[in-house]
Motif scaffolding. Structure first.
Motif, PDB file in Angstrom:
ATOM      1  N   TYR A 164       0.829  -1.202   0.000  1.00 27.82           N
ATOM      2  CA  TYR A 164       0.000   0.000   0.000  1.00 27.82           C
ATOM      3  C   TYR A 164       0.866   1.256   0.000  1.00 27.82           C
ATOM      4  N   TYR A 165       1.835   1.303   0.890  1.00 26.27           N
ATOM      5  CA  TYR A 165       2.650   2.512   1.014  1.00 26.27           C
ATOM      6  C   TYR A 165       3.585   2.704  -0.183  1.00 26.27           C
ATOM      7  N   VAL A 166       4.081   1.618  -0.753  1.00 30.93           N
ATOM      8  CA  VAL A 166       4.893   1.752  -1.965  1.00 30.93           C
ATOM      9  C   VAL A 166       4.019   2.245  -3.121  1.00 30.93           C
ATOM     10  N   SER A 167       2.804   1.720  -3.222  1.00 29.70           N
ATOM     11  CA  SER A 167       1.876   2.182  -4.265  1.00 29.70           C
ATOM     12  C   SER A 167       1.532   3.652  -4.070  1.00 29.70           C
ATOM     13  N   LEU A 168       1.344   4.051  -2.821  1.00 31.22           N
ATOM     14  CA  LEU A 168       1.075   5.466  -2.530  1.00 31.22           C
ATOM     15  C   LEU A 168       2.260   6.327  -2.943  1.00 31.22           C
ATOM     16  N   GLY A 169       3.472   5.819  -2.701  1.00 28.86           N
ATOM     17  CA  GLY A 169       4.665   6.546  -3.129  1.00 28.86           C
ATOM     18  C   GLY A 169       4.715   6.730  -4.640  1.00 28.86           C
ATOM     19  N   ILE A 170       4.283   5.708  -5.387  1.00 28.54           N
ATOM     20  CA  ILE A 170       4.265   5.819  -6.852  1.00 28.54           C
ATOM     21  C   ILE A 170       3.230   6.853  -7.297  1.00 28.54           C
ATOM     22  N   VAL A 171       2.078   6.900  -6.602  1.00 32.48           N
ATOM     23  CA  VAL A 171       1.061   7.911  -6.918  1.00 32.48           C
ATOM     24  C   VAL A 171       1.622   9.313  -6.714  1.00 32.48           C
ATOM     25  N   VAL A 172       2.278   9.525  -5.578  1.00 34.82           N
ATOM     26  CA  VAL A 172       2.860  10.837  -5.291  1.00 34.82           C
ATOM     27  C   VAL A 172       3.926  11.178  -6.336  1.00 34.82           C
ATOM     28  N   PHE A 173       4.767  10.192  -6.656  1.00 35.73           N
ATOM     29  CA  PHE A 173       5.811  10.406  -7.658  1.00 35.73           C
ATOM     30  C   PHE A 173       5.215  10.761  -9.016  1.00 35.73           C
ATOM     31  N   ALA A 174       4.193  10.017  -9.439  1.00 38.22           N
ATOM     32  CA  ALA A 174       3.563  10.277 -10.739  1.00 38.22           C
ATOM     33  C   ALA A 174       2.904  11.653 -10.765  1.00 38.22           C
ATOM     34  N   THR A 175       2.292  12.043  -9.641  1.00 38.67           N
ATOM     35  CA  THR A 175       1.628  13.345  -9.573  1.00 38.67           C
ATOM     36  C   THR A 175       2.636  14.484  -9.635  1.00 38.67           C
ATOM     37  N   VAL A 176       3.727  14.351  -8.870  1.00 38.55           N
ATOM     38  CA  VAL A 176       4.778  15.378  -8.888  1.00 38.55           C
ATOM     39  C   VAL A 176       5.414  15.458 -10.279  1.00 38.55           C
ATOM     40  N   LEU A 177       5.606  14.283 -10.904  1.00 38.39           N
ATOM     41  CA  LEU A 177       6.184  14.241 -12.251  1.00 38.39           C
ATOM     42  C   LEU A 177       5.274  14.953 -13.243  1.00 38.39           C
ATOM     43  N   SER A 178       3.977  14.691 -13.147  1.00 35.21           N
ATOM     44  CA  SER A 178       3.013  15.325 -14.044  1.00 35.21           C
ATOM     45  C   SER A 178       2.959  16.834 -13.799  1.00 35.21           C
ATOM     46  N   TRP A 179       2.987  17.232 -12.536  1.00 36.83           N
ATOM     47  CA  TRP A 179       2.956  18.660 -12.179  1.00 36.83           C
ATOM     48  C   TRP A 179       4.204  19.367 -12.705  1.00 36.83           C
ATOM     49  N   GLY A 180       5.371  18.750 -12.490  1.00 37.51           N
ATOM     50  CA  GLY A 180       6.607  19.346 -12.969  1.00 37.51           C
ATOM     51  C   GLY A 180       6.660  19.437 -14.483  1.00 37.51           C
ATOM     52  N   LEU A 181       6.138  18.391 -15.139  1.00 35.60           N
ATOM     53  CA  LEU A 181       6.124  18.388 -16.603  1.00 35.60           C
ATOM     54  C   LEU A 181       5.237  19.504 -17.137  1.00 35.60           C
ATOM     55  N   ARG A 182       4.084  19.679 -16.526  1.00 34.77           N
ATOM     56  CA  ARG A 182       3.136  20.700 -16.996  1.00 34.77           C
ATOM     57  C   ARG A 182       3.696  22.109 -16.844  1.00 34.77           C
ATOM     58  N   ARG A 183       4.472  22.339 -15.795  1.00 30.47           N
ATOM     59  CA  ARG A 183       4.996  23.676 -15.520  1.00 30.47           C
ATOM     60  C   ARG A 183       6.340  23.948 -16.204  1.00 30.47           C
ATOM     61  N   SER A 184       6.865  22.965 -16.915  1.00 27.55           N
ATOM     62  CA  SER A 184       8.164  23.110 -17.566  1.00 27.55           C
ATOM     63  C   SER A 184       8.011  23.642 -18.993  1.00 27.55           C
ATOM     64  N   VAL A 185       9.140  23.946 -19.610  1.00 25.27           N
ATOM     65  CA  VAL A 185       9.143  24.365 -21.022  1.00 25.27           C
ATOM     66  C   VAL A 185       8.605  23.237 -21.887  1.00 25.27           C
ATOM     67  N   LEU A 186       8.999  22.004 -21.553  1.00 24.07           N
ATOM     68  CA  LEU A 186       8.498  20.846 -22.294  1.00 24.07           C
ATOM     69  C   LEU A 186       6.980  20.776 -22.198  1.00 24.07           C
ATOM     70  N   GLY A 187       6.432  21.052 -21.010  1.00 28.02           N
ATOM     71  CA  GLY A 187       4.982  21.026 -20.840  1.00 28.02           C
ATOM     72  C   GLY A 187       4.283  22.050 -21.714  1.00 28.02           C
ATOM     73  N   LEU A 188       4.859  23.247 -21.819  1.00 28.78           N
ATOM     74  CA  LEU A 188       4.289  24.274 -22.690  1.00 28.78           C
ATOM     75  C   LEU A 188       4.325  23.825 -24.147  1.00 28.78           C
ATOM     76  N   GLN A 189       5.397  23.147 -24.528  1.00 30.01           N
ATOM     77  CA  GLN A 189       5.496  22.634 -25.891  1.00 30.01           C
ATOM     78  C   GLN A 189       4.418  21.582 -26.155  1.00 30.01           C
ATOM     79  N   LEU A 190       4.188  20.725 -25.167  1.00 26.37           N
ATOM     80  CA  LEU A 190       3.175  19.678 -25.326  1.00 26.37           C
ATOM     81  C   LEU A 190       1.782  20.281 -25.448  1.00 26.37           C
ATOM     82  N   LEU A 191       1.500  21.298 -24.641  1.00 21.60           N
ATOM     83  CA  LEU A 191       0.189  21.947 -24.713  1.00 21.60           C
ATOM     84  C   LEU A 191       0.009  22.664 -26.056  1.00 21.60           C
ATOM     85  N   ALA A 192       1.088  23.211 -26.579  1.00 26.24           N
ATOM     86  CA  ALA A 192       1.026  23.843 -27.904  1.00 26.24           C
ATOM     87  C   ALA A 192       0.738  22.812 -28.982  1.00 26.24           C
ATOM     88  N   ILE A 193       1.343  21.631 -28.842  1.00 32.32           N
ATOM     89  CA  ILE A 193       1.089  20.536 -29.785  1.00 32.32           C
ATOM     90  C   ILE A 193      -0.365  20.108 -29.713  1.00 32.32           C
TER      91      ILE A 193
END
Length: 265
Positions: A164-193
């Motif tokens: 359970y706790y390892v799975s929760l860690g993966i959820v947190v990791f995936a969420t932080v990864l998605s948040w960081g990606l969205r706020r990055s230059v790469l994220g802006l490029q993806l939204l433009a695409i």
């Protein structure tokens, strides 16, 4: 300014409250059936969030992420099947399995991302079924016989808690990864695409590279979830590791929750 500050404080408080609720959940609800459902729920949350980090931000609907899930599961199972001293140290192989899925995503993406939109969907489905056929026919996967993963000798009353706790860690990791990606230059490029790929290319966005990087990044948490899935069940079979319903499930979860958003999946 004051209103924005209050909104920011409310968001932080909500995140802290949610994490606290997730942290105490298996301590309050100790029934193994309940915690089993909770583990699977967290794994799907992580996979849907990772899927959304690519499909939600680019507009390319991928239906082949089960290939990464199965890759992570089989890398973990093949690595551990002959081990005897089984304990929580095996969770160290979860990131390794995720990286293996990420590596697999590169040639997968190089082929699939040469196409656009509807054709891309069909190509991802076709490549996924190739992975499933390989799992059925390659000797290293033991075909339809599957692979048995050693079962840790933990206390039966709290057996599900480490998963359970390892799975929760993966959820947190995936969420932080998605948040960081969205706020990055790469994220802006993806939204433009997503908004207009041809216009984005005309403005100098390296669309092919941006999509491939996002595709590979999205495979990482999915492969990690596959490894935890294999360890949790104690066995793995091709039809379950490479399951087409998995792709439909995480896509529908993101669509119903809010595709392209952070909290939706």
């Amino acid at each position: 300014m004051e209103r924005q500050r209050r909104i920011g404080i409310a968001k932080v408080a909500g995140i802290v409250a949610a994490l606290a609720a997730f942290a105490v959940f298996p301590l309050v609800f100790t029934n193994p059936a309940t915690t089993t459902i909770a583990v699977f729920t967290l794994l799907f949350m992580a996979c849907a969030t990772a899927w959304n980090a690519f499909s939600g931000y680019t507009g390319y609907i991928a239906l082949g992420h089960a290939a990464f899930f199965g890759t992570g599961a089989y890398v973990f199972a093949i690595t551990t099947q002959h081990m005897t001293n089984v304990g929580s140290s095996l969770f160290a192989l979860v990131p390794v399995s995720g990286l293996a899925a990420m590596v697999v995503a590169v040639p997968f993406g190089l082929v699939a991302l040469r196409t656009r939109r509807h054709t891309f969907v069909v190509i991802t489905i076709a490549i996924f079924f190739i992975f499933q056929l390989l799992a059925f026919n390659l000797g290293i996967t033991d075909g339809s016989s599957g692979i048995q993963v050693p079962t840790p000798s933990w206390d039966s009353t709290t057996f599900n808690n480490p998963f359970y706790y390892v799975s929760l860690g993966i959820v947190v990791f995936a969420t932080v990864l998605s948040w960081g990606l969205r706020r990055s230059v790469l994220g802006l490029q993806l939204l433009a695409i997503r908004d207009d790929e041809d216009r984005a290319r005309g403005l100098g966005v390296p669309a092919g590279r941006a999509k491939l990087i996002a595709f590979a990044i999205s495979a990482l948490p999915v492969g990690m979830a596959g490894a935890v899935y294999a360890f949790f069940l104690g066995q793995i079979f091709p039809q379950f590791a490479f399951n087409p319903l998995f792709d439909l499930s995480i896509a529908l979860m993101s669509l119903f929750g809010g595709i392209g958003t952070l909290a939706g999946p």
